[in-house]
Design a protein around this motif. Structure first.
Motif, PDB file in Angstrom:
ATOM      1  N   HIS A   1       0.903  -1.204  -0.005  1.00  0.00           N
ATOM      2  CA  HIS A   1       0.037  -0.148   0.056  1.00  0.00           C
ATOM      3  C   HIS A   1       0.899   1.163  -0.021  1.00  0.00           C
ATOM      4  O   HIS A   1       2.114   1.040   0.391  1.00  0.00           O
ATOM      5  CB  HIS A   1      -0.817   0.013   1.176  1.00  0.00           C
ATOM      6  N   SER A   2       0.363   2.444  -0.481  1.00  0.00           N
ATOM      7  CA  SER A   2       0.925   3.753  -0.717  1.00  0.00           C
ATOM      8  C   SER A   2       1.140   3.939   0.839  1.00  0.00           C
ATOM      9  O   SER A   2       0.098   3.905   1.540  1.00  0.00           O
ATOM     10  CB  SER A   2       0.640   4.394  -1.541  1.00  0.00           C
ATOM     11  N   TYR A   3       1.996   4.982   1.254  1.00  0.00           N
ATOM     12  CA  TYR A   3       1.959   5.601   2.370  1.00  0.00           C
ATOM     13  C   TYR A   3       0.636   6.510   2.561  1.00  0.00           C
ATOM     14  O   TYR A   3       0.029   6.762   3.772  1.00  0.00           O
ATOM     15  CB  TYR A   3       3.032   6.336   3.007  1.00  0.00           C
TER      16      TYR A   3
ATOM     17  N   ARG B   1       6.701  10.675   4.197  1.00  0.00           N
ATOM     18  CA  ARG B   1       5.651  10.923   3.429  1.00  0.00           C
ATOM     19  C   ARG B   1       4.516  11.496   4.166  1.00  0.00           C
ATOM     20  O   ARG B   1       3.655  12.274   3.569  1.00  0.00           O
ATOM     21  CB  ARG B   1       4.872   9.622   3.049  1.00  0.00           C
TER      22      ARG B   1
END
Length: 68
Positions: A9-11, A52
């Motif tokens: 998953h993206s941050y 992030r």
């Protein structure tokens, strides 16, 4: 081993999920967000998270940093 390329998953997704999960009226602390992300996303890395989160907060009108 943990590398930034292996995250499922993206941050941004992880942070959004954590904020929705915590659902705190006054907002959530970085520590609370990180604990939630750690629990839900074992592949997460704290240093990557901090970087992030800062980028997202700098680019967002929604996320506001508050110093207590």
């Amino acid at each position: 081993s943990k590398t930034s390329g292996t995250a499922k998953h993206s941050y941004a997704e992880m942070i959004q999920t954590a904020l929705l999960t915590l659902n705190e009226r006054g907002g959530s602390s970085r520590q609370a967000i990180w604990k939630c992300i750690q629990a839900k996303f074992p592949e997460s890395d704290y240093k990557q998270f901090v970087v992030r989160l800062k980028k997202i907060a700098d680019a967002s009108d929604f996320l506001v940093r508050v110093n207590n």
